[in-house]
Design a protein around this motif. Sequence first.
Motif, PDB file in Angstrom:
ATOM      1  N   ALA A 154       0.818  -1.214   0.000  1.00  0.00           N
ATOM      2  CA  ALA A 154       0.000   0.000   0.000  1.00  0.00           C
ATOM      3  C   ALA A 154       0.850   1.261   0.000  1.00  0.00           C
ATOM      4  N   GLY A 155       2.054   1.176   0.570  1.00  0.00           N
ATOM      5  CA  GLY A 155       2.932   2.337   0.601  1.00  0.00           C
ATOM      6  C   GLY A 155       2.433   3.405   1.551  1.00  0.00           C
ATOM      7  N   LEU A 156       3.203   4.473   1.643  1.00  0.00           N
ATOM      8  CA  LEU A 156       2.841   5.594   2.509  1.00  0.00           C
ATOM      9  C   LEU A 156       2.101   6.647   1.694  1.00  0.00           C
ATOM     10  N   GLN A 157       0.906   6.977   2.135  1.00  0.00           N
ATOM     11  CA  GLN A 157       0.123   8.010   1.487  1.00  0.00           C
ATOM     12  C   GLN A 157      -0.077   9.164   2.466  1.00  0.00           C
ATOM     13  N   LEU A 158      -0.700  10.222   1.979  1.00  0.00           N
ATOM     14  CA  LEU A 158      -0.849  11.433   2.793  1.00  0.00           C
ATOM     15  C   LEU A 158      -1.567  11.129   4.103  1.00  0.00           C
ATOM     16  N   THR A 159      -2.743  10.526   4.021  1.00  0.00           N
ATOM     17  CA  THR A 159      -3.510  10.254   5.240  1.00  0.00           C
ATOM     18  C   THR A 159      -2.922   9.100   6.038  1.00  0.00           C
ATOM     19  N   VAL A 163       0.341   8.486   6.909  1.00  0.00           N
ATOM     20  CA  VAL A 163       1.279   8.934   7.930  1.00  0.00           C
ATOM     21  C   VAL A 163       0.568   9.792   8.965  1.00  0.00           C
ATOM     22  N   MET A 164      -0.421  10.559   8.528  1.00  0.00           N
ATOM     23  CA  MET A 164      -1.200  11.354   9.484  1.00  0.00           C
ATOM     24  C   MET A 164      -1.919  10.436  10.463  1.00  0.00           C
ATOM     25  N   ALA A 165      -2.484   9.344   9.948  1.00  0.00           N
ATOM     26  CA  ALA A 165      -3.173   8.382  10.807  1.00  0.00           C
ATOM     27  C   ALA A 165      -2.213   7.772  11.812  1.00  0.00           C
ATOM     28  N   LEU A 166      -1.010   7.406  11.337  1.00  0.00           N
ATOM     29  CA  LEU A 166      -0.018   6.802  12.223  1.00  0.00           C
ATOM     30  C   LEU A 166       0.423   7.781  13.303  1.00  0.00           C
ATOM     31  N   THR A 167       0.638   9.034  12.918  1.00  0.00           N
ATOM     32  CA  THR A 167       1.093  10.036  13.886  1.00  0.00           C
ATOM     33  C   THR A 167       0.048  10.285  14.958  1.00  0.00           C
ATOM     34  N   ILE A 168      -1.211  10.465  14.538  1.00  0.00           N
ATOM     35  CA  ILE A 168      -2.268  10.741  15.502  1.00  0.00           C
ATOM     36  C   ILE A 168      -2.593   9.488  16.317  1.00  0.00           C
ATOM     37  N   ALA A 169      -2.569   8.328  15.668  1.00  0.00           N
ATOM     38  CA  ALA A 169      -2.818   7.084  16.404  1.00  0.00           C
ATOM     39  C   ALA A 169      -1.769   6.890  17.484  1.00  0.00           C
ATOM     40  N   PHE A 170      -0.521   7.244  17.188  1.00  0.00           N
ATOM     41  CA  PHE A 170       0.521   7.139  18.211  1.00  0.00           C
ATOM     42  C   PHE A 170       0.213   8.064  19.381  1.00  0.00           C
ATOM     43  N   GLY A 171      -0.153   9.312  19.081  1.00  0.00           N
ATOM     44  CA  GLY A 171      -0.466  10.266  20.144  1.00  0.00           C
ATOM     45  C   GLY A 171      -1.592   9.792  21.032  1.00  0.00           C
ATOM     46  N   ILE A 172      -2.588   9.103  20.434  1.00  0.00           N
ATOM     47  CA  ILE A 172      -3.722   8.612  21.214  1.00  0.00           C
ATOM     48  C   ILE A 172      -3.389   7.289  21.896  1.00  0.00           C
ATOM     49  N   ALA A 193     -13.608   3.707   8.259  1.00  0.00           N
ATOM     50  CA  ALA A 193     -13.107   2.757   7.261  1.00  0.00           C
ATOM     51  C   ALA A 193     -14.143   2.474   6.178  1.00  0.00           C
ATOM     52  N   PHE A 194     -15.406   2.843   6.423  1.00  0.00           N
ATOM     53  CA  PHE A 194     -16.460   2.633   5.427  1.00  0.00           C
ATOM     54  C   PHE A 194     -16.758   3.910   4.648  1.00  0.00           C
ATOM     55  N   SER A 195     -15.839   4.873   4.723  1.00  0.00           N
ATOM     56  CA  SER A 195     -16.013   6.130   3.996  1.00  0.00           C
ATOM     57  C   SER A 195     -16.080   5.882   2.493  1.00  0.00           C
ATOM     58  N   GLU A 196     -16.800   6.749   1.802  1.00  0.00           N
ATOM     59  CA  GLU A 196     -16.852   6.696   0.347  1.00  0.00           C
ATOM     60  C   GLU A 196     -15.549   7.176  -0.280  1.00  0.00           C
ATOM     61  N   LEU A 197     -14.727   7.853   0.514  1.00  0.00           N
ATOM     62  CA  LEU A 197     -13.440   8.354   0.021  1.00  0.00           C
ATOM     63  C   LEU A 197     -12.336   7.390   0.446  1.00  0.00           C
ATOM     64  N   PRO A 198     -11.652   6.757  -0.486  1.00  0.00           N
ATOM     65  CA  PRO A 198     -10.629   5.759  -0.135  1.00  0.00           C
ATOM     66  C   PRO A 198      -9.566   6.265   0.825  1.00  0.00           C
ATOM     67  N   GLN A 199      -9.136   7.526   0.670  1.00  0.00           N
ATOM     68  CA  GLN A 199      -8.114   8.058   1.564  1.00  0.00           C
ATOM     69  C   GLN A 199      -8.613   8.116   3.006  1.00  0.00           C
ATOM     70  N   PHE A 222      -7.474   5.888   6.322  1.00  0.00           N
ATOM     71  CA  PHE A 222      -7.171   6.530   7.603  1.00  0.00           C
ATOM     72  C   PHE A 222      -7.847   5.757   8.735  1.00  0.00           C
ATOM     73  N   GLY A 223      -9.131   5.440   8.566  1.00  0.00           N
ATOM     74  CA  GLY A 223      -9.863   4.717   9.601  1.00  0.00           C
ATOM     75  C   GLY A 223      -9.314   3.327   9.834  1.00  0.00           C
ATOM     76  N   SER A 224      -9.015   2.596   8.757  1.00  0.00           N
ATOM     77  CA  SER A 224      -8.507   1.220   8.878  1.00  0.00           C
ATOM     78  C   SER A 224      -7.173   1.193   9.623  1.00  0.00           C
ATOM     79  N   LEU A 225      -6.268   2.094   9.261  1.00  0.00           N
ATOM     80  CA  LEU A 225      -4.961   2.122   9.902  1.00  0.00           C
ATOM     81  C   LEU A 225      -5.067   2.564  11.360  1.00  0.00           C
ATOM     82  N   PHE A 226      -5.978   3.474  11.610  1.00  0.00           N
ATOM     83  CA  PHE A 226      -6.191   3.947  12.970  1.00  0.00           C
ATOM     84  C   PHE A 226      -6.621   2.780  13.865  1.00  0.00           C
ATOM     85  N   VAL A 227      -7.564   1.999  13.373  1.00  0.00           N
ATOM     86  CA  VAL A 227      -8.062   0.855  14.148  1.00  0.00           C
ATOM     87  C   VAL A 227      -6.960  -0.186  14.338  1.00  0.00           C
ATOM     88  N   LEU A 228      -6.202  -0.462  13.279  1.00  0.00           N
ATOM     89  CA  LEU A 228      -5.109  -1.431  13.387  1.00  0.00           C
ATOM     90  C   LEU A 228      -4.082  -0.966  14.417  1.00  0.00           C
TER      91      LEU A 228
END
Length: 792
Positions: free
Chosen positions: A649-654, A656-665, A718-724, A728-734
């Motif tokens: 999947a590689g690193l996309q804009l959302t 790394v943002m998901a990873l950063t915020i998920a770490f903070g939480i 993770a069920f958003s109509e927008l893939p990005q 974000f939701g899927s990675l956040f949950v993981l």
Amino acid sequence: MSSGSVVSRFVDWFINRRSIGFGFEYLGVATLRYPRVMSVIVLLFTILCFWQIPKANVDGDLLRVYAHSGHYYDAYDNLSKTFGTFENDIYVMVNSPNLVDPDVLEEIRNLAFDLELNEYAVGTMSPFTLRKPDGSGGSVPAVPEGMLNADEVAMALMDLQQNDPMMRNLITPDLTGVVLIMFPNQELVNQDGTKAMIASLRETLAFYDDSGLEIELTGPPVWTSEMLNAAVDDQIKFTVYGFGLGAFIALFALRSFWGAIIVAATPFVAVMWSIGTVLLLFGSFSFLTIIVTTLVLVMAFAESMFFIFNWLAYWRDGMEPNKAVDTTLKLVGPATALTTLTTLVAFASLYFSPGQGVQEFALAGAAGSTIMFVCLMTVMPLLLKTALRLGFKLPKAPNFALNAPVPAALGLAMKFGRPVSVLAILLTILLIIPFFLIQPRFSFEDFMAKDSTALSTAESIDEGVGGVAPLYVRVPLTQMDPNVGAEDFETIRTIHEIVESELGENKVISAASLTNYTETGFTREEVFDAVGPFMRKRFITEDGSQALVTGFMPTILESQALKDMVARIETRMSEAGFPQAELGGFRILTTFATDDIVRSLQISLAASVVLNLVLIGIAFGSLRMALVSAIPNMFPILGTQAWLWATGAGLQLTTVMALTIAFGIAVNDTIHMLSHYMHGRREEQRSHIESVHHTLRRIGGAIVATTVILCAGTIIVAFSELPQVALFGSLFVLSLSLALVGDLFMLPSLLVAASRMLENLTGIHVQTADHVATPDDPAGNTDTRVGASRTS
């Protein structure tokens, strides 16, 4: 008082007498001491935020995300100011198996003229608007009117397709479809909105619904409109489902209807406050800042659960319920303040990455985190005190299912603490390898709504005419001739050929592509006059100082393939002696800017991890505690990145943002656990092993409940109509799921294995609770072991 005395007192407070929340929990103490004043302040701010909510809107400008992101944004901005671009154009794909039928062709001609007469159009480009020189100083329609049979029509269209540089990209090879391009009046669109323009166009095209023509709209304005609609729909769903799921989980955990309502009330206020604050700060939401309200919702639910769990535990242990509120705030408040600080560090680290959208997201997230803390320190205690006055009764004990993993975690830590610790450390170290291997990735379709009709139409255009996504080269000229002098013509022709060698024959238009007319005796001035003043600006500036070479590539193109192609074009232009020729376009901007932003965000993520670990060490007054917390906090982030690398999947804009915020939480649960552990060691004088036991039994269920709430609230994304956004939701949950493994199984084992290293922690006098007197706790709760309330 001498300055040295002030400094020494501050140092003494910072090292020995401050709380782990650095005193920010005093906001909650002020609420307990002055409930009426704080109630008025809360009410006034709530009214201010609710006053903003009717103004809520989402800015559909995707360019806002990439604004001020570097070289390619500047190139795109210069290009737009000089020539305008095709990025705001509307493409109308018209298909008919009988396109060469004269009657069908005339129907499409009428459609093209109606499109040109639309109030939002300043011009159109189609086979019917194109004119060619007639040899006597005038021009005639490129598609003759009044043709009598299919052969005549086919010959006319094939002649255009083979000989006219612009029409090659607007007529399908099998002569079953044409592309009509509408150039919008941008001032009117900015005034009325893209949605109004698209509605007007659909109304114009609806007249031809019964004509047997297949008509579809596409183009960047349609794409962003679909994205905007999906984003708004998502936000409504996320808010409604998030509250519903959070309240249901709270009901399941607490087994109390009114308890669940109390848990849900604070997140509701926090979300309303965050919406109002974002609107006050930015005037509107963007595709990124709209995610913040969901983050605030799940964070507020998680912290509310921690607060309620502790309050009810004190109450069940025999403490008077009002005093239990005060005691809970004094214990949980500092830990919540520290978790807010770690989340703020995570958001703040994003601010230093390029791109206006990322910076706005960082500011909105920081504001949302602060609001969540303020809400918890004010609304929650006021709400609990009010509930007690209204007769709220002590609920049953928490659902046993929440504590089901706790015995297993305790058993694993006590029996296999060292092996589990060694395994956790080795696994975390191995997971560092993918961190350096994973590469940024950008895909335009990931920004589009799922099942997008505009995207499928763009794909059909790609298949039919080879694509209409523009790539531009801005070419400085020397002769300053508005009709292009001979020397400048050779410059344009050379660059034209370089771009065409990459995109394919007949996929580039420029002043050099008009040779089919100039070679038959027409001057360039006559040809430019024939195409009209609007289209002339797409070739050369009025003063003749700059020319534009436009190539058309497929809408769907892998980011690496685009970057390689751009590199080859720039190298060849430099080798040809034209290093000042500037490549640009929205697709180039988004691809390269995403690459730069993602790499910067990776650095921000690493900085966030280091800073938060240092912050934990400072807060607890122990570097050893920071080291113990490193593994359970790094494991979920590195594990999620490893999954991205393994799946390609590689690193996309959302991402790394998901990873950063998920770490903070994710750090939050670690902080609450260490806070309870340190409280047991320092203030209750428990032994090391007893403190580990007590901490897991006391808040293990709360950690499970908060993780379930965070995951359940975010899985909706993770069920958003927008893939990005869905990613974000899927990675956040993981990340949060892996964080639960780290906190529930790794952290206790690390604490047990590090018993010698942590032996003398009681010698450090940093407080973990604030011993301040309040109306319902005049003694300041200096002894939490009184009676049956021997708790933390």
